[in-house]
Design an enzyme around this catalytic site. Sequence first.
Site, PDB file in Angstrom:
ATOM      1  N   ARG A   1      42.561  49.899  44.460  1.00  0.00           N
ATOM      2  CA  ARG A   1      43.389  49.689  46.113  1.00  0.00           C
ATOM      3  C   ARG A   1      44.479  50.681  45.262  1.00  0.00           C
ATOM      4  O   ARG A   1      45.749  49.690  44.636  1.00  0.00           O
ATOM      5  CB  ARG A   1      44.111  48.196  45.856  1.00  0.00           C
ATOM      6  CG  ARG A   1      42.349  47.787  45.878  1.00  0.00           C
ATOM      7  CD  ARG A   1      42.787  45.848  46.811  1.00  0.00           C
ATOM      8  NE  ARG A   1      41.614  45.329  46.992  1.00  0.00           N
ATOM      9  CZ  ARG A   1      40.603  45.424  47.882  1.00  0.00           C
ATOM     10  NH1 ARG A   1      40.777  46.115  48.443  1.00  0.00           N
ATOM     11  NH2 ARG A   1      39.417  45.051  47.543  1.00  0.00           N
TER      12      ARG A   1
ATOM     13  N   CYS B   1      38.538  44.149  51.176  1.00  0.00           N
ATOM     14  CA  CYS B   1      38.927  45.241  52.046  1.00  0.00           C
ATOM     15  C   CYS B   1      38.644  45.189  53.278  1.00  0.00           C
ATOM     16  O   CYS B   1      39.538  45.677  54.370  1.00  0.00           O
ATOM     17  CB  CYS B   1      37.998  46.345  51.699  1.00  0.00           C
ATOM     18  SG  CYS B   1      38.162  46.821  49.544  1.00  0.00           S
TER      19      CYS B   1
HETATM   20  C1  BEZ Z   1      36.717  43.145  47.835  1.00  0.00           C
HETATM   21  O1  BEZ Z   1      35.835  42.564  47.927  1.00  0.00           O
HETATM   22  O2  BEZ Z   1      36.869  44.391  48.347  1.00  0.00           O
HETATM   23  C2  BEZ Z   1      35.764  44.559  46.496  1.00  0.00           C
HETATM   24  C3  BEZ Z   1      35.480  43.195  45.725  1.00  0.00           C
HETATM   25  C4  BEZ Z   1      35.048  43.941  44.164  1.00  0.00           C
HETATM   26  C5  BEZ Z   1      34.533  44.799  44.240  1.00  0.00           C
HETATM   27  C6  BEZ Z   1      35.293  45.965  45.219  1.00  0.00           C
HETATM   28  C7  BEZ Z   1      35.400  45.601  46.968  1.00  0.00           C
END
Ligand code: BEZ
Length: 222
Positions: free
Chosen positions: A136, A59
């Site tokens: 997402r 993110c």
């Molecule tokens: C992330 O790296 O954005 C992420 C990875 C796993 C679960 C939620 C967010």
Amino acid sequence: MTEMINADAERQAPCAGLRIGDVAPDFSARTTAGDVRLSDYRGQWLILFSHPADFTPVCTTEFVALAQAASDFEQRDCALVALSVDSLFSHFAWLRLIRDRYDIEVRFPIVEDPTLVIGRAYGMVAPNDNDSATVRTTFFIDPTGVIRAMTCYPANVGRSTPEMLRTLDALQAVDDGPVLAPANWAPGEAMLAQPDASLDTVFSAKSQTDWFMKETKRGTRK
Ligand code: BEZ
């Protein structure tokens, strides 16, 4: 007037429920840029997207990339609005970290949706998901408030900003139509003409493909 989302919104699987052509459900919410009402974006393009959580690696890369491309979206008259279940103060702390660490200010609004009322209405949340993280999802909403495209990525794969811009370019170009955007189309490249659905055209065409597959120079908008 679109009905406001209410707390009884049905639980939906990620990316299920809403379809291309639906009017994006309206909502009002607290964001990092003040209170926002979705319908206030009528008259311009809007990309509404969810992310699983603040302070997570993928993110963070997405927000840095989108903030760096902010002027590209502005140039296309497209606003960005992000959303997650995290609180407003979590969003603030994360944006401060991003500013300090990556030297970029995220100025587009990030909605706080702690009750998941918005996330569920948009199918951004897995049904019966215990950790309440949104996936997402990305909604491309046109100036009349209609959903024109949507994507759904898992938490462990980040979105491509160039592809978001390309999708937006293609949607805007087909609106200048009547043209179609072929695979891998990019601004400046030829588009396809809408096929003429008449048997006379089919029989008089020079080749087997000529009547339904024709390039046109129109639609080079960027
Ligand atoms: C992330 O790296 O954005 C992420 C990875 C796993 C679960 C939620 C967010």
